[in-house]
Design a protein around this motif. Structure first.
Motif, mmCIF file in Angstrom:
data_model
loop_
_atom_site.group_PDB
_atom_site.id
_atom_site.type_symbol
_atom_site.label_atom_id
_atom_site.label_comp_id
_atom_site.label_asym_id
_atom_site.label_seq_id
_atom_site.Cartn_x
_atom_site.Cartn_y
_atom_site.Cartn_z
ATOM 1 N N ILE A 127 9.303 -0.469 2.374
ATOM 2 C CA ILE A 127 7.973 -0.594 1.772
ATOM 3 C C ILE A 127 7.244 -1.802 2.350
ATOM 4 O O ILE A 127 6.205 -2.188 1.852
ATOM 5 C CB ILE A 127 8.032 -0.655 0.233
ATOM 6 N N HIS A 185 0.359 4.132 -2.887
ATOM 7 C CA HIS A 185 0.104 5.532 -2.545
ATOM 8 C C HIS A 185 1.073 6.446 -3.279
ATOM 9 O O HIS A 185 0.667 7.458 -3.880
ATOM 10 C CB HIS A 185 0.248 5.695 -1.027
ATOM 11 N N ARG A 186 2.378 6.116 -3.248
ATOM 12 C CA ARG A 186 3.393 6.944 -3.920
ATOM 13 C C ARG A 186 3.212 6.907 -5.433
ATOM 14 O O ARG A 186 3.394 7.913 -6.112
ATOM 15 C CB ARG A 186 4.797 6.476 -3.562
ATOM 16 N N ASN A 240 14.279 3.809 4.319
ATOM 17 C CA ASN A 240 12.830 3.601 4.393
ATOM 18 C C ASN A 240 12.498 2.187 3.945
ATOM 19 O O ASN A 240 13.273 1.558 3.230
ATOM 20 C CB ASN A 240 12.085 4.593 3.492
ATOM 21 N N GLU A 242 0.824 -1.217 0.000
ATOM 22 C CA GLU A 242 0.000 0.000 0.000
ATOM 23 C C GLU A 242 0.853 1.258 0.000
ATOM 24 O O GLU A 242 0.515 2.246 -0.656
ATOM 25 C CB GLU A 242 -0.950 -0.001 1.202
ATOM 26 N N LEU A 243 1.981 1.226 0.713
ATOM 27 C CA LEU A 243 2.877 2.384 0.716
ATOM 28 C C LEU A 243 3.346 2.734 -0.695
ATOM 29 O O LEU A 243 3.463 3.901 -1.049
ATOM 30 C CB LEU A 243 4.112 2.090 1.577
#
Length: 161
Positions: A107, A67-68, A105, A63-64
């Motif tokens: 994902i 979204h991006r 980061n 989902e991350l």
């Protein structure tokens, strides 16, 4: 496989916005060709950041990442008319992807790439047939990866011999 779909963009930003960004002919419908090009461009940009760490394409799409991808595709749809808010969302998406690429980061999936074949380079032994009685292949000396014995003798390409 894309990281977002037409429906994802509609769900996040509204069908009216997608119509206004894609319907250059004024027929009141989403131009799927225009929308799919923006989605494809977003995928290409994302793959450019993630290709060094993940086996592509990433499936299922976290989902991350979806979204991006939506933020990037929307930015592309606005072309030169993006508002400050939309530009900021795009910049934040890119910053996030840079962080994923550098390992800062996540994902939410393992960055190991099990489907990616190991990259191996031939060792210097591959040039042993070019050796003469006076010149040995570099791998006989140090085991480095320099393939040309002359470059090896001259210290070109950083051999530590």
């Amino acid at each position: 496989m894309s990281y977002c779909t037409q429906q994802d963009l509609i769900d996040r930003f509204s069908e009216d916005e997608m119509i206004s960004l894609t319907d250059h002919a004024g027929i009141g419908k989403i131009n799927t060709d225009v929308l799919n090009r923006a989605i494809s461009d977003a995928k290409g940009e994302i793959d450019g950041y993630l290709g060094g760490r993940f086996s592509l394409p990433i499936h299922p799409v976290p989902e991350l990442l979806e979204h991006r991808a939506c933020d990037i595709a929307r930015y592309y749809l606005y072309d030169d008319n993006a508002t400050l808010h939309i530009t900021e969302r795009y910049k934040n998406a890119v910053k996030f992807l840079e962080g994923v690429a550098s390992g800062k980061n996540s994902i939410g999936i393992d960055s190991a790439a099990p489907n990616r074949p190991a990259i191996t380079r031939p060792r210097c032994k591959a040039v042993a047939m070019y050796s003469t009685a006076k010149r040995r292949a570099s791998s006989d000396v140090c085991g480095c990866y320099i393939r040309n014995p002359i470059e090896h003798e001259l210290g070109i390409k950083g051999c530590a011999q």
